[in-house]
Design an enzyme around this catalytic site. Structure first.
Site, PDB file in Angstrom:
ATOM      1  N   HIS A 222       0.880  -1.190   0.000  1.00 59.18           N
ATOM      2  CA  HIS A 222       0.000   0.000   0.000  1.00 59.18           C
ATOM      3  C   HIS A 222       0.911   1.231   0.000  1.00 59.18           C
ATOM      4  CE1 HIS A 222      -3.432   2.463   0.648  1.00 59.18           C
ATOM      5  NE2 HIS A 222      -3.802   2.099   1.868  1.00 59.18           N
ATOM      6  N   HIS A 261      -2.106  -2.381  -9.991  1.00 63.53           N
ATOM      7  CA  HIS A 261      -3.129  -1.839  -9.091  1.00 63.53           C
ATOM      8  C   HIS A 261      -4.321  -2.764  -9.073  1.00 63.53           C
ATOM      9  CE1 HIS A 261      -5.825   0.959  -7.101  1.00 63.53           C
ATOM     10  NE2 HIS A 261      -4.723   1.553  -6.691  1.00 63.53           N
ATOM     11  N   ASP A 312       2.534   5.542  -6.731  1.00 64.50           N
ATOM     12  CA  ASP A 312       3.767   5.493  -5.952  1.00 64.50           C
ATOM     13  C   ASP A 312       5.029   5.453  -6.799  1.00 64.50           C
ATOM     14  OD1 ASP A 312       2.764   5.749  -3.428  1.00 64.50           O
ATOM     15  OD2 ASP A 312       2.371   3.615  -3.176  1.00 64.50           O
TER      16      ASP A 312
HETATM   17  N1  CMC Z   1       5.309  -6.576  -9.865  1.00 67.72           N
HETATM   18  C1  CMC Z   1       5.319  -7.808 -10.372  1.00 67.72           C
HETATM   19  N2  CMC Z   1       4.211  -8.533 -10.578  1.00 67.72           N
HETATM   20  C2  CMC Z   1       3.051  -7.949 -10.244  1.00 67.72           C
HETATM   21  C3  CMC Z   1       2.966  -6.679  -9.708  1.00 67.72           C
HETATM   22  C4  CMC Z   1       4.165  -5.974  -9.522  1.00 67.72           C
HETATM   23  N3  CMC Z   1       4.174  -4.741  -9.032  1.00 67.72           N
HETATM   24  N4  CMC Z   1       1.677  -6.367  -9.488  1.00 67.72           N
HETATM   25  C5  CMC Z   1       0.949  -7.438  -9.853  1.00 67.72           C
HETATM   26  N5  CMC Z   1       1.802  -8.392 -10.307  1.00 67.72           N
HETATM   27  C6  CMC Z   1       1.433  -9.691 -10.823  1.00 67.72           C
HETATM   28  C7  CMC Z   1       1.291 -10.688  -9.706  1.00 67.72           C
HETATM   29  O1  CMC Z   1       2.501 -11.337  -9.397  1.00 67.72           O
HETATM   30  C8  CMC Z   1       0.268 -11.619 -10.288  1.00 67.72           C
HETATM   31  O2  CMC Z   1       0.919 -12.442 -11.229  1.00 67.72           O
HETATM   32  P1  CMC Z   1       0.542 -13.980 -11.343  1.00 67.72           P
HETATM   33  O3  CMC Z   1      -0.924 -13.997 -11.711  1.00 67.72           O
HETATM   34  O4  CMC Z   1       1.453 -14.479 -12.407  1.00 67.72           O
HETATM   35  O5  CMC Z   1       0.808 -14.566  -9.990  1.00 67.72           O
HETATM   36  C9  CMC Z   1      -0.645 -10.702 -11.078  1.00 67.72           C
HETATM   37  O6  CMC Z   1       0.148  -9.568 -11.424  1.00 67.72           O
HETATM   38  C10 CMC Z   1      -1.859 -10.239 -10.287  1.00 67.72           C
HETATM   39  O7  CMC Z   1      -1.391  -9.768  -9.040  1.00 67.72           O
HETATM   40  P2  CMC Z   1      -2.313  -9.643  -7.740  1.00 67.72           P
HETATM   41  O8  CMC Z   1      -1.434  -9.555  -6.537  1.00 67.72           O
HETATM   42  O9  CMC Z   1      -3.379 -10.668  -7.762  1.00 67.72           O
HETATM   43  O10 CMC Z   1      -3.033  -8.290  -8.010  1.00 67.72           O
HETATM   44  P3  CMC Z   1      -3.582  -7.350  -6.913  1.00 67.72           P
HETATM   45  O11 CMC Z   1      -4.762  -6.714  -7.470  1.00 67.72           O
HETATM   46  O12 CMC Z   1      -3.745  -8.008  -5.600  1.00 67.72           O
HETATM   47  O13 CMC Z   1      -2.333  -6.352  -6.793  1.00 67.72           O
HETATM   48  C11 CMC Z   1      -1.047  -4.683  -5.892  1.00 67.72           C
HETATM   49  C12 CMC Z   1      -2.390  -5.037  -6.506  1.00 67.72           C
HETATM   50  C13 CMC Z   1      -0.962  -3.163  -5.774  1.00 67.72           C
HETATM   51  C14 CMC Z   1      -0.943  -5.298  -4.502  1.00 67.72           C
HETATM   52  C15 CMC Z   1       0.097  -5.213  -6.784  1.00 67.72           C
HETATM   53  O14 CMC Z   1      -0.002  -4.693  -8.066  1.00 67.72           O
HETATM   54  C16 CMC Z   1       1.451  -4.924  -6.183  1.00 67.72           C
HETATM   55  O15 CMC Z   1       1.941  -5.668  -5.333  1.00 67.72           O
HETATM   56  N6  CMC Z   1       2.117  -3.822  -6.637  1.00 67.72           N
HETATM   57  C17 CMC Z   1       3.371  -3.425  -6.054  1.00 67.72           C
HETATM   58  C18 CMC Z   1       3.137  -2.631  -4.775  1.00 67.72           C
HETATM   59  C19 CMC Z   1       2.665  -1.241  -5.087  1.00 67.72           C
HETATM   60  O16 CMC Z   1       3.175  -0.565  -5.960  1.00 67.72           O
HETATM   61  N7  CMC Z   1       1.708  -0.777  -4.282  1.00 67.72           N
HETATM   62  C20 CMC Z   1       1.143   0.575  -4.413  1.00 67.72           C
HETATM   63  C21 CMC Z   1      -0.286   0.508  -4.895  1.00 67.72           C
HETATM   64  S1  CMC Z   1      -0.929   2.104  -5.387  1.00 67.72           S
HETATM   65  C22 CMC Z   1      -0.890   3.067  -3.979  1.00 67.72           C
HETATM   66  C23 CMC Z   1      -1.680   2.533  -2.843  1.00 67.72           C
HETATM   67  O17 CMC Z   1      -2.853   2.192  -2.970  1.00 67.72           O
HETATM   68  O18 CMC Z   1      -1.125   2.504  -1.753  1.00 67.72           O
END
Ligand code: CMC
Length: 376
Positions: A222, A261, A312
């Protein structure tokens, strides 16, 4: 018992409540606060106007804005007991932990405002006004410096920079921080806002709700992502190394911070705006190092994973250009998001319904009870 089809892991796509505050169009990449497009707000308004919009549901008139600005300015002084408490925190504490403790402690000195209801708005103003003072006092203290006197004459963005860096920022610097604060002010039911609303939905007080939110924001998935982005840039060092560093992370199944996201399926509109501010501020300071690294990183991550940047990705580069230490990036997010958290808590109080979802039980039932002396 809930069937397996009912389980939405991470509450993904679950619509938990109605809200007037914020709308995210994840397909078109639009973000709306109380009816206004974030692009218009970032272009034309100030953080104080946006705070007013979130709390009161309309953009302020001139006198309403001056009133809010002077009230925020007047509330910047910390209760002496809280200031003393901050001075006793370990100097090497994580500033998000400091903020969490200070927000909670501030509630001790505001008993009238801690009661749930519409008058909790005064707590919203106090929390918003004091967060830069809390962070400034802690940051100076850990450097062995005495606290600064609050400056009620500065805008919220300028005061934040002043409290952290002991200098009044230039006009363009103030505007860059102002836009950054506008962009972080609210984002529908993100994890920290949901945490705040869950706490408020038990009829608990505003300070407890915001304490829950600060804890949720701290995590790297987050608010903590911006800090990790800058750590990554320090590993990448030059644009030509971006592909190699990203590749080595992806083969280890590590996430690249600042990308992806839960809601946006296209580029986060906040990233689009902050990218431009990162460039502008970099040009003004004659330092485009981070901007150029980030552009390259975007290209590589999009090619390798098809992921778009989120808010971010560029915010850390803006803070780094001010010379703000990395561990203050997430607290700056909180300085802005506290307006959204408190607006959501006030909305929750207006139409309260205990938030209490269900879990699908996957344990066993009917185990025979074994007396303690017979257990192995
Ligand atoms: N780097 C690498 N792979 C990623 C990333 C990333 N940043 N984000 C998603 N993926 C991949 C993930 O590994 C998964 O792949 P697979 O299906 O092969 O296992 C797929 O994309 C779907 O990921 P998910 O975790 O199911 O998607 P989510 O909706 O839960 O993820 C998230 C949202 C923000 C947690 C994720 O994109 C992430 O971890 N991003 C990095 C952390 C980040 O930048 N956070 C700030 C978010 S915006 C500001 C805020 O709200 O605080």
């Amino acid at each position: 018992m809930a069937s397996s089809a009912d389980v939405q892991r991470g509450l993904q796509d679950v619509v938990a409540l109605e809200s007037r505050l914020c709308f995210i169009d994840g397909k078109l990449g639009r973000l709306i606060y109380q009816g206004y497009d974030i692009r218009d707000l970032a272009e034309r308004s100030t953080f104080e106007e946006v705070a007013y919009l979130l709390w009161y549901g309309k953009l302020p008139t001139g006198p309403e804005l001056s009133d809010l600005t002077s009230r925020l300015g007047a509330l910047r002084t910390l209760p002496p007991a809280l200031a003393e408490m901050i001075d006793r925190f370990p100097a090497d504490a994580n500033p998000m932990d400091v903020l969490r403790c200070a927000v909670s402690a501030l509630g001790l000195y505001e008993p009238a405002e801690t009661q749930p209801g519409p008058h909790a708005i005064s707590g919203a103003l106090r929390l918003t006004a004091t967060m830069p003072s809390i962070l400034g006092q802690f940051h100076r203290r850990r450097k062995g410096l005495p606290p600064l006197k609050p400056r009620p004459d500065l805008s919220h963005a300028a005061y934040l920079i002043y409290a952290l860096l002991d200098r009044v920022p230039t006009g363009p610097e103030t505007r860059a921080m102002d836009v950054d604060l506008i962009l972080h002010a609210d984002h529908e039911l993100n994890a920290s806002t949901f945490a705040a609303r869950v706490t408020a939905s038990t009829l608990s007080d505003l300070y407890s709700a915001v304490t829950s939110a600060v804890g949720a924001l701290k995590g790297p998935l987050h608010g903590g992502a911006a800090e990790r982005v800058v750590d990554l840039l320090q590993v990448i060092r030059t644009p030509d190394r971006a592909a190699e560093v990203v590749h080595s992370k992806l083969v280890r199944h590590e996430r690249i911070m600042g990308f992806g996201h839960r809601v946006y399926k296209v580029e986060d509109p906040r990233a689009t705006i902050l990218r431009e501010w990162s460039r502008r501020l970099g040009e003004a300071k004659g330092d485009l190092h981070y901007y150029e690294l980030l552009r390259k990183l975007e290209e590589v991550v999009h090619r390798e994973k098809g992921l778009y940047p989120n808010v971010d990705l560029y915010s850390g580069s803006v803070y780094a250009l001010f010379g703000i230490p990395t561990d203050l990036f997430t607290p700056i997010f909180a300085v802005s998001r506290v307006t959204g958290w408190t607006a959501h808590v006030l909305e929750e109080y207006e139409d309260l319904r205990l938030i209490r979802p269900m879990a699908k039980y996957v344990g066993t039932v009917d185990l025979p009870y074994v007396p303690i002396g017979q257990r192995t």
